[in-house]
Design a protein around this motif. Structure first.
Motif, PDB file in Angstrom:
ATOM      1  N   GLY A  39     -24.400 -33.418   4.312  1.00  0.00           N
ATOM      2  CA  GLY A  39     -23.050 -33.543   3.793  1.00  0.00           C
ATOM      3  C   GLY A  39     -22.280 -34.616   4.527  1.00  0.00           C
ATOM      4  N   TRP A  40     -21.143 -35.021   3.945  1.00  0.00           N
ATOM      5  CA  TRP A  40     -20.340 -36.119   4.500  1.00  0.00           C
ATOM      6  C   TRP A  40     -18.962 -35.640   4.957  1.00  0.00           C
ATOM      7  CZ3 TRP A  40     -24.029 -39.070   5.486  1.00  0.00           C
ATOM      8  CH2 TRP A  40     -25.046 -39.345   4.568  1.00  0.00           C
ATOM      9  N   SER A  41     -18.801 -34.342   5.156  1.00  0.00           N
ATOM     10  CA  SER A  41     -17.554 -33.817   5.694  1.00  0.00           C
ATOM     11  C   SER A  41     -17.399 -34.229   7.159  1.00  0.00           C
ATOM     12  CB  SER A  41     -17.543 -32.291   5.601  1.00  0.00           C
ATOM     13  OG  SER A  41     -17.732 -31.858   4.276  1.00  0.00           O
ATOM     14  N   SER A  42     -16.155 -34.197   7.628  1.00  0.00           N
ATOM     15  CA  SER A  42     -15.872 -34.411   9.045  1.00  0.00           C
ATOM     16  C   SER A  42     -15.408 -33.105   9.667  1.00  0.00           C
ATOM     17  CB  SER A  42     -14.808 -35.493   9.201  1.00  0.00           C
ATOM     18  OG  SER A  42     -15.292 -36.733   8.734  1.00  0.00           O
ATOM     19  N   PHE A  43     -15.173 -33.137  10.962  1.00  0.00           N
ATOM     20  CA  PHE A  43     -14.697 -31.964  11.676  1.00  0.00           C
ATOM     21  C   PHE A  43     -13.175 -31.941  11.726  1.00  0.00           C
ATOM     22  CE2 PHE A  43     -18.992 -31.845  13.352  1.00  0.00           C
ATOM     23  CZ  PHE A  43     -19.218 -30.484  13.592  1.00  0.00           C
ATOM     24  N   SER A  44     -12.601 -30.736  11.644  1.00  0.00           N
ATOM     25  CA  SER A  44     -11.212 -30.491  12.017  1.00  0.00           C
ATOM     26  C   SER A  44     -11.235 -29.583  13.236  1.00  0.00           C
ATOM     27  CB  SER A  44     -10.436 -29.830  10.872  1.00  0.00           C
ATOM     28  OG  SER A  44     -10.257 -30.737   9.798  1.00  0.00           O
ATOM     29  N   VAL A  45     -10.268 -29.786  14.139  1.00  0.00           N
ATOM     30  CA  VAL A  45     -10.293 -29.101  15.427  1.00  0.00           C
ATOM     31  C   VAL A  45      -8.945 -28.459  15.700  1.00  0.00           C
ATOM     32  CG1 VAL A  45     -10.556 -29.384  17.921  1.00  0.00           C
ATOM     33  CG2 VAL A  45     -12.038 -30.669  16.358  1.00  0.00           C
ATOM     34  N   SER A  46      -8.987 -27.207  16.165  1.00  0.00           N
ATOM     35  CA  SER A  46      -7.782 -26.522  16.624  1.00  0.00           C
ATOM     36  C   SER A  46      -8.150 -25.661  17.819  1.00  0.00           C
ATOM     37  CB  SER A  46      -7.181 -25.656  15.521  1.00  0.00           C
ATOM     38  OG  SER A  46      -6.034 -24.971  15.990  1.00  0.00           O
ATOM     39  N   GLY A  47      -7.517 -25.929  18.961  1.00  0.00           N
ATOM     40  CA  GLY A  47      -7.802 -25.155  20.162  1.00  0.00           C
ATOM     41  C   GLY A  47      -9.241 -25.291  20.587  1.00  0.00           C
ATOM     42  N   ASP A  48      -9.978 -24.163  20.573  1.00  0.00           N
ATOM     43  CA  ASP A  48     -11.381 -24.187  20.994  1.00  0.00           C
ATOM     44  C   ASP A  48     -12.335 -24.118  19.812  1.00  0.00           C
ATOM     45  OD1 ASP A  48     -10.853 -21.604  20.211  1.00  0.00           O
ATOM     46  OD2 ASP A  48     -11.956 -20.662  21.846  1.00  0.00           O
ATOM     47  N   ARG A  49     -11.827 -24.415  18.593  1.00  0.00           N
ATOM     48  CA  ARG A  49     -12.649 -24.316  17.383  1.00  0.00           C
ATOM     49  C   ARG A  49     -12.797 -25.675  16.703  1.00  0.00           C
ATOM     50  NH1 ARG A  49     -13.262 -18.593  16.235  1.00  0.00           N
ATOM     51  NH2 ARG A  49     -12.828 -17.746  18.303  1.00  0.00           N
ATOM     52  N   ALA A  50     -13.983 -25.915  16.155  1.00  0.00           N
ATOM     53  CA  ALA A  50     -14.245 -27.111  15.360  1.00  0.00           C
ATOM     54  C   ALA A  50     -14.926 -26.679  14.071  1.00  0.00           C
ATOM     55  CB  ALA A  50     -15.126 -28.095  16.126  1.00  0.00           C
ATOM     56  N   VAL A  51     -14.346 -27.009  12.925  1.00  0.00           N
ATOM     57  CA  VAL A  51     -14.882 -26.566  11.639  1.00  0.00           C
ATOM     58  C   VAL A  51     -15.291 -27.769  10.793  1.00  0.00           C
ATOM     59  CG1 VAL A  51     -13.627 -24.384  11.580  1.00  0.00           C
ATOM     60  CG2 VAL A  51     -12.548 -26.437  10.665  1.00  0.00           C
ATOM     61  N   THR A  52     -16.311 -27.573   9.996  1.00  0.00           N
ATOM     62  CA  THR A  52     -16.782 -28.617   9.095  1.00  0.00           C
ATOM     63  C   THR A  52     -17.483 -27.951   7.918  1.00  0.00           C
ATOM     64  OG1 THR A  52     -17.998 -30.731   8.986  1.00  0.00           O
ATOM     65  CG2 THR A  52     -19.045 -28.942  10.205  1.00  0.00           C
ATOM     66  N   MET A  53     -18.040 -28.754   7.012  1.00  0.00           N
ATOM     67  CA  MET A  53     -18.818 -28.248   5.889  1.00  0.00           C
ATOM     68  C   MET A  53     -20.192 -28.891   5.914  1.00  0.00           C
ATOM     69  SD  MET A  53     -16.186 -27.893   2.695  1.00  0.00           S
ATOM     70  CE  MET A  53     -17.239 -26.611   1.987  1.00  0.00           C
TER      71      MET A  53
END
Length: 560
Positions: A194-208
Motif C-alpha cells: 500500500g501507499w499510505s503514510s503514517f500518522s502519529v500521536s503521542g506514542d502511537r503510529a497508525v497507517t494502512m
C-alpha cells in the motif's frame, strides 16, 4: 575440340574455386544491417531521453521502450533469417524458446516505476518478509520509559501532509543531520502493501496496509514498532501499474482514528484500543459496486479524511447515476461521532487528491480537486461557492495533487502527465459571488504527478516530473533545478522550516537545504531499497518512512 573442352572446364574450375572460398548457400552474417538498426535505435532513444526534462519522462520512457522493442525484434528477425539461410533454423528456434523460458522462470514483473519503467526482479528473491498475523499481547509488551525521547513524539503529525495538511512544518525540532551516525534507527519492520503514510500521536503510529486478501488499519508503538492493534477486513485493490493496497493516510482526531480504504470503506476506531466506533461503505452510499468503482477510479480511492469541525470529509465520486437521495458526488461529509451523512456536494467525479481547508476571499471553505475541476464548498452545507477548470482523467491523466495555499486568497495546483501548474486567485465580486481565475499557468514547472507543492513565503519547492525545483510563487519562474544525475524520481517531500526531507522513489532519503539560490544536499541515507511512493512522516524528532513492504523509524538528533 580440345580448346572447347578446356574452355568448358575453366568455368567449372572457377566455380569450384569460388565454392571453396564463398559457397553460395552460406550467406554473409549481416553485420552492417544490424549495426544500422542498433545505431538508429540508439539515436532515437538518445533524442527521446534528452528531451524528457522539457517534455515528460513517462512518455519519453514509453516511446523509448517501444523503440527498443521494435529494434530488438528487428535484430532478432535479421539474425533468425540468416540462421535459417545456413540451415541452423532449428537451433535458433530452440535458443529463442530457451531464452524466453529462462526469462519467465528467473524474472518476475513487480509493477512500474512512476515513470513507467518496468520493475523486474529475480523471481526467487525474498524482498518481502512474512508479516505477523496478530498484534502483540499487551500484557507481554516490555514497558518503555515514556520520558525517553524515542517513546513519545515531540510533536504529533495527525493527518495527510502533516498537521496543517500542506506538507510544511514551521518549526524544526531536530538538528539537520550531517552524517548517518547522527540518526538512530529505532526500528525496521516488514509491512503490508500500500501507499499510505503514517500518522502519529503521542506514542502511537497508525497507517494502512494490505495483508493478503485483507485491507488493514494498523497501529504500532512508536518506541519499537510493535503492532498494538489491527482492524482487518476482506477487501483488496490491485492494479498492475498502480500496485496493491490502500492509498489514503489515516487521520487522528480527539482520540479517534478515521481511515478510508482503496475500496471505499471508511472506519472510525479508538486510537487506544482499535475498537470500532462506526464504519460506512461509500460504494453503498453512492449506489455502485467495486467494479464500477474500479472503472471510475482505476488507481483506487486515495482521499485522506479531512476533519472540519464535527465533520469528516472525503471524496465520494462515482458514475453519473447515484443512489436515490444523493445530490452530489464530489464530496461527502460524515458526522465525526456517528458516521451519519451530513451532506453530499459537487457535480464532478472524484480524483486522487484529498480535500483541504483554506480561507479564500474571507471565507473559510473546503477546496476539492476533482477529476476535471477544482471547487470551493461551504463547510456547514457543502454548497459549491466557485469552480475552476482543471482537466484530468481518473483512468489516464489523473489529478493527484492537492491544492496548496500560496498567499492571501491564492493557491497552487500542479499536475503530472505533461500537465503543469497554475497559481489561482479566488476573489469576491461586487455582487458577493466568489470567482476563481488563474494568475499564471505553466507547462514547465511544478508538474507534480504523485507529490505536492511546498510553499515557503514567495518560493515553492516541488518534485516536478521527478526533478526537484525551486520556483518563484508570483510568476512561476524557475530558480533552480535538481541536477539530472541526482533526480529523485516520483518520490515525495516535506518542508521542515529550512530543510527539505526528500524521499526518493528509489528509497533513499535526502536532507536538502531549502535555499532559493541553489540545490544543496546535507545528507543522503539508504533508508529503503525499493520503489517508494509513500510520503515520509516527521513527528518532532521522529522520521518514519515506508513503502509497500518495509517501514523504518529514525530518531533525529536534538536541536540545540
Amino acid at each position: 575440340m580440345t580448346e572447347t573442352n578446356l574452355s568448358s572446364e575453366d568455368p567449372g574450375s572457377s566455380m569450384a574455386g569460388s565454392n571453396l572460398l564463398d559457397p553460395p548457400h552460406r550467406a554473409r552474417f549481416p553485420f552492417i544491417t544490424i549495426a544500422i538498426v542498433v545505431l538508429t535505435l540508439t539515436a532515437t532513444v538518445f533524442v527521446l531521453q534528452s528531451q524528457a526534462p522539457y517534455w515528460d519522462h513517462q512518455n519519453a520512457n514509453l516511446l523509448s521502450m517501444l523503440a527498443c522493442l521494435v529494434g530488438t525484434a528487428s535484430v532478432w528477425f535479421i539474425i533468425g533469417r540468416h540462421q535459417f539461410s545456413v540451415s541452423r533454423g532449428r537451433r535458433f528456434v530452440g535458443l529463442t524458446i530457451a531464452a524466453l523460458l529462462s526469462l519467465v522462470v528467473l524474472v518476475r514483473f513487480d509493477g512500474f516505476s512512476g515513470e513507467m519503467v518496468p520493475q523486474l526482479k529475480y523471481r526467487f528473491s525474498r524482498d518481502k518478509q512474512p508479516l505477523g498475523v496478530a498484534p502483540v499481547d499487551r500484557q507481554q509488551l516490555e514497558p518503555v520509559d515514556l520520558g525517553a525521547p524515542e517513546s513519545v513524539a515531540l510533536r504529533d503529525s495527525v493527518q495527510f501532509l502533516g498537521n496543517d495538511r500542506d506538507g510544511t512544518i514551521s518549526r524544526r525540532e531536530f538538528a539537520v543531520p550531517q552524517s548517518a551516525s547522527d540518526l538512530r534507527e529505532l526500528w525496521r519492520i516488514a509491512i503490508g502493501e500500500g501507499w499510505s503514510s503514517f500518522s502519529v500521536s503521542g506514542d502511537r503510529a497508525v497507517t494502512m496496509e494490505q495483508r493478503g486478501e485483507n485491507e488493514c488499519l494498523t497501529c504500532y508503538r512508536l518506541a519499537d514498532g510493535k503492532l498494538l492493534w489491527i482492524d482487518s477486513h476482506r477487501a483488496r485493490h490491485e492494479n498492475a501499474m498502480g500496485g496493491i493496497g490502500p492509498r489514503a493516510t489515516p487521520t487522528i482526531t480527539g482520540g479517534k482514528v478515521i481511515a478510508q480504504g482503496a475500496t471505499g470503506r471508511v472506519t472510525c476506531r479508538e486510537l487506544e484500543t482499535g475498537n470500532e466506533i462506526w464504519t460506512v461503505d461509500l460504494l453503498k452510499i453512492a449506489g455502485w459496486d467495486q467494479t464500477q468503482s474500479e472503472v471510475a477510479a482505476t488507481w483506487g480511492r486515495a482521499s485522506s479524511p479531512l476533519i472540519a469541525g464535527d465533520l469528516c470529509v472525503v471524496a465520494l465520486g462515482g458514475p453519473s447515476t447515484l443512489a436515490p437521495g444523493i445530490n452530489g458526488r464530489s464530496l461527502i461529509a460524515l458526522n465525526v461521532d456517528t458516521g451519519e451523512t451530513v451532506w453530499t456536494a459537487g457535480d464532478d467525479q472524484l480524483s486522487y487528491a484529498s480535500p483541504t481547508i483554506m480561507t479564500l476571499a474571507g471565507v473559510e471553505q473546503i477546496v476539492s480537486v476533482n477529476e476535471s475541476t477544482i471547487t470551493g464548498h461551504e463547510i456547514p452545507t457543502g454548497e459549491q461557492l466557485w469552480t475552476f477548470p482543471w482537466p484530468g482523467q481518473s483512468n489516464g491523466g489523473a489529478n493527484c495533487t492537492q491544492a496548496i495555499p500560496a498567499g492571501e486568497n491564492r493557491f497552487l495546483i500542479g499536475k503530472g502527465y505533461s500537465g503543469g501548474s497554475a497559481l489561482v486567485s479566488v476573489d469576491k465580486s461586487a455582487s458577493g459571488e466568489l470567482n476563481a481565475s488563474a494568475i499564471w499557468t505553466s507547462s514547465r514547472v511544478l508538474k507534480t504527478k504523485f507529490t505536492h507543492s511546498l510553499v515557503n513565503n514567495d518560493v515553492v519547492y516541488a518534485l516536478s516530473d521527478g526533478t526537484m525545483q525551486a520556483v518563484s510563487v508570483d510568476d512561476g519562474e524557475i530558480l533552480w533545478r535538481q541536477p539530472r544525475l541526482s533526480r529523485s524520481g516520483h518520490g515525495q517531500a516535506l518542508l521542515v522550516e529550512d530543510v527539505l526531507v526528500l524521499q526518493n522513489e528509489a528509497g533513499t532519503v535526502v536532507f536538502v537545504a531549502a535555499d532559493p539560490t541553489e540545490y544543496r544536499e546535507h545528507l543522503t541515507i539508504d533508508a529503503l531499497s525499493d520503489r517508494t511512493w509513500n510520503i515520509p512522516t516527521i513527528a518532532g524528532r521522529h522520521l518514519i518512512v515506508r513503502n509497500d513492504h518495509e517501514a523504518v523509524c529514525y530518531l533525529l538528533p536534538p536541536r540545540e
